[in-house]
Write an enzyme that holds these catalytic residues in place. Structure first.
Site, mmCIF file in Angstrom:
data_model
loop_
_atom_site.group_PDB
_atom_site.id
_atom_site.type_symbol
_atom_site.label_atom_id
_atom_site.label_comp_id
_atom_site.label_asym_id
_atom_site.label_seq_id
_atom_site.Cartn_x
_atom_site.Cartn_y
_atom_site.Cartn_z
ATOM 1 N N GLN A 202 0.739 -1.199 -0.008
ATOM 2 C CA GLN A 202 -0.092 -0.084 -0.032
ATOM 3 C C GLN A 202 1.007 1.570 -0.150
ATOM 4 O O GLN A 202 0.154 2.229 0.462
ATOM 5 C CB GLN A 202 -0.965 -0.061 1.160
ATOM 6 C CG GLN A 202 -2.159 -0.954 1.010
ATOM 7 C CD GLN A 202 -3.328 -0.890 1.909
ATOM 8 O OE1 GLN A 202 -3.182 -0.367 2.838
ATOM 9 N NE2 GLN A 202 -4.449 -1.302 1.294
ATOM 10 N N MET B 235 -26.207 14.442 -21.276
ATOM 11 C CA MET B 235 -25.675 15.251 -22.026
ATOM 12 C C MET B 235 -24.636 14.798 -23.067
ATOM 13 O O MET B 235 -24.452 15.404 -24.129
ATOM 14 C CB MET B 235 -24.736 16.173 -21.030
ATOM 15 C CG MET B 235 -23.831 17.540 -21.580
ATOM 16 S SD MET B 235 -25.278 18.646 -22.461
ATOM 17 C CE MET B 235 -25.364 19.701 -20.921
#
Lengths: 567, 190
Positions: free
Chosen positions: A113, A474
């Site tokens: 990580q 859109m």
């Protein structure tokens, strides 16, 4: 007092006045989560995805003007914040993000990580820090809040290795001034610029003010109004400038730009003086730069010197705090009338009114403009609306006039779908006394709908209006106009949104006819806690006017007048 | 040459000597699509301050935009557009030239006599010429040496300083991490 780095973080947040933070725990930030147990004054909101945390901090900041705080662990936790940071960066929103990092010894080893978070977020933050020395920690946090909220606000990220969070030192809060030699935001204008600006304003015959987000952020609402009323100058608003003046004021023309009001865009093109206040001449606002307001002199006032002459060459460019600079300019501004000019604009407005779909629509299904306008009506025009991105966003800007600052929260610069729901949750935490509506499309909503769980867990009193047309509306509109109706990847399969709400224990209603809107809005307003209302609207609706990307601002695609249509 | 010079502008930045600052500046130039001709960075008389000399090609962006964007970086303390004022600028090149016969050796020696250049390493097959001069003179020397046979070349990029008593400096003293010997507290230069 011997404190751990984690405790120092919490102490510093307290001193910055932080009362809520949005985040998600993980290995590298666990010491700080453990320290939270000793600081119940700061409420931690557990999100369902770190992107939600960054948007919530953003929504909180936009609604309050205070710094929003989000927190995440290293690696994927931190990278998930990126979209929210970029959103805040583009719209100049003060956010502080705290991320855990792997221990100092592990940095650079591709540890579990581990991500170079300061590297990743460099272009999407105003500034960022990797704290490698616990003695610097309190200074860094203090600086970060200062940088985030002053000048042109923006997001600041602080990456703190786990072992720095665990290390203990004798803690003394750094009282006294922050010393940042390379950071001095401009404030007042010089006398010469003020004199030239006043001269242009007093001489103009067809002036127009372009009011942007900077008006709200510098708290120049009163100064703007004084200028507008004394010199009788019409005001066009950017999307983020909505709320800078009450939109029911006779001199306020409403939004400019790609989906702005036609009268506003015509007025800009025909003006002889643009007074641009706290806006940045975004391409969605100007259209073709070569033909943009070519007959106008231009005054540009912005806190960021690098915005001056960036897109539009100006005659007077002033880098400064808007409120301060307007206060300098106001004493020289003469009372004026501009009656001919205002009449001309009225004519354009009347023409636009005739074309308004609210008056001309004769189809059967409910349309989004009706939903938003009715929402405005039944919330008395006083709600804080938080939109997502797309058709509903532009329709909100057109059909929900706002009267007060910071009542429309929307991702303008980055255009981040998925912003609406989490930002609305953040806004409600910041302004618990206000009625908050998330107005979202069916597309954007599904990008961050996991935050329904956050809303339910925290019982956040936010109303969610999904404008469902079964399309990425859109994008479909562009496909219809520019790609010969090839609707590639825009029709959407949607879940049953009401059942989805039910699964989270959230009350809901589905509205399919305009006659049901009022009851549904009232239902939502009655319930304390999250409510979801799905508005099923016609599938293939359009937002007009529309300036095609790169076209001249006054070359809008407009709805025909009813008389023209019959021919 | 004059056309080339007109689009090249020199900017000097005083920056905090902290990890990541060079990255921030480089990232800004990349992100804003500015064209960097050269960027040099080095220590100053103050251990916590580094100095960058940046030569930009301003065909695409005006230099004022570049200066203002540099100023926005928190770790950049001061920026000056030095092309606007009397200044000295120097570029240094090391040029390895083939000198495996008397003729080429003589040509190199001759060039070194006519220019601010000297031979700093002499072998049986190649020589290294060092030239320290303004950028255009360095270019000239390179062009003169090219026919003889350049086999390797390195340049430092331009460093520049304003002339006279207008001193480009900062009074700033940091609270933390006053670096020792030009390195910051955790040992990373820039």
């Amino acid at each position: 007092m011997l404190l751990s780095g984690a405790e120092i973080i919490m102490e510093c947040l307290l001193r910055e006045g932080v009362d809520v933070m949005f985040g998600y725990p993980g290995g590298a930030i666990l010491p700080t989560y453990d320290a939270m147990t000793k600081y119940p004054q700061i409420h931690h909101v557990l999100v369902r995805h770190e992107q939600g945390a960054s948007h919530m901090a953003d929504g909180y900041a936009r609604a309050t003007g205070k710094v929003g705080v989000c927190i995440a662990t290293s690696g994927p936790g931190a990278t998930n914040l990126v979209t929210g940071l970029a959103t805040a960066m583009m719209d100049s929103v003060p956010v502080v993000a705290i991320t855990g990092q792997v221990g100092r010894a592990a940095i650079g080893t591709d540890a579990f990580q581990e991500t170079d978070v300061t590297g990743v977020t460099l272009p999407v933050t105003k500034h960022n820090y990797l704290v490698t020395d616990i003695h610097e920690l309190a200074y860094v946090i203090k600086e970060a809040f200062h940088i985030a909220r002053t000048g042109r606000p923006g997001p600041v990220l602080i990456d703190i290795p786990k072992d720095v969070q665990n290390e203990k030192i004798e803690f003394v809060y750094p009282e006294g001034e922050i010393r940042l030699p390379g950071y001095q935001p401009p404030n007042a204008a010089n006398d010469d610029d003020v004199r030239r600006a006043i001269q242009l304003i007093n001489q103009a015959e067809r002036p127009i003010i372009l009011a942007g987000h900077g008006i709200l952020m510098s708290g120049a609402v009163g100064e703007l109004r004084e200028l507008v009323e004394r010199a009788q100058i019409p005001v066009a608003l950017t999307l983020l400038g909505k709320g800078a003046m009450p939109e029911d004021h006779p001199l306020v023309l409403g939004m400019m730009g790609m989906h702005g009001h036609a009268a506003t865009n015509y007025a800009i093109q025909e003006s002889d003086l643009l007074i641009a206040l706290g806006m940045r001449f975004d391409d969605r606002v100007t259209g073709n730069l070569k033909t943009y307001a070519v007959n106008a002199k231009k005054i540009h006032i912005d806190i960021d010197p690098s915005e001056l002459n960036k897109n539009v060459k100006v005659d007077v460019g002033i880098a400064g705090d808007l409120r301060t600079v307007l206060t300098q300019i106001l004493p020289g501004v003469e009372a004026q009338q501009h009656q001919t000019w205002l009449n001309r604009i009225r004519d354009w407005q009347e023409d636009a009114n005739e074309r308004d779909i609210l008056h001309t629509y004769d189809g059967t299904g409910m349309i989004a403009a009706q939903v938003i306008n009715d929402l405005w009506k039944y919330t008395d025009g006083e709600a804080i609306t938080v939109t997502d991105v797309g058709q509903h966003q532009m329709l909100e800007a057109q059909y929900y006039p706002h009267r007060r600052p910071a009542t429309l929260l929307t991702s303008g610069g980055l255009g981040t779908m998925g912003f609406g729901l989490p930002a609305a949750i953040g806004a409600k935490f910041g302004r618990p006394d206000e009625e908050v509506w998330a107005i979202v499309g069916d597309g954007g909503f599904q990008m961050t709908l996991c935050e329904l769980a956050t809303a339910a867990q925290e019982n956040v009193n936010v109303n969610i209006a999904i404008i469902n047309n079964g399309f990425l509306g859109m994008v479909r509109q562009w496909q219809e106009i520019f790609y010969e109706q090839r609707y590639q990847s825009t029709p959407m399969f949607n879940p049953d949104f009401c059942k989805l709400a039910e699964a989270y224990g959230i009350p809901s209603k589905r509205v399919t006819e305009r006659a049901q809107i009022q009851e549904a809005v009232e239902f939502a307003r009655r319930i304390d806690g999250p409510v979801l209302i799905e508005f099923v609207v016609v599938k293939e609706d359009m937002v007009f006017p529309m300036v095609p990307a790169g076209a001249d601002l006054d070359k809008m695609i407009r709805r025909p007048k009813p008389t023209e249509r019959k021919k | 040459m004059s056309e080339c010079e007109s689009t090249k502008q020199t900017v000097v930045a005083l920056v905090e000597n902290k990890p990541g600052v060079l990255n921030r500046v480089a990232s800004l130039f990349r992100r804003r699509n500015y064209n960097v001709d050269s960027l040099t960075v080095g220590r100053t008389q103050k251990p916590h301050i580094s100095r960058m000399t940046i030569v930009v090609d301003t065909k695409r962006a005006n230099v004022q935009q570049i200066v203002e964007n540099l100023r926005k970086l928190v770790n950049v303390i001061d920026v000056r557009h030095i092309s606007n004022e009397p200044h000295i600028s120097r570029d240094l090149a090391l040029i390895k030239v083939r000198t495996n016969d008397a003729d080429s050796y003589n040509q190199v020696t001759e060039i070194c006599e006519r220019y601010p250049a000297r031979i700093v390493d002499m072998g049986s097959k190649v020589a290294i010429v060092e030239v320290t001069a303004s950028e255009s003179v360095v270019e000239e020397v390179i062009e003169k040496l090219r026919p003889i046979g350049i086999v390797e070349l390195v340049r430092t990029g331009v460093v520049a300083m304003g002339r006279g008593t207008r001193i480009h400096d900062t009074q700033y003293e940091p609270t933390f991490g006053v670096p020792v010997n030009g390195t910051s507290n955790n040992g990373v230069l820039i």
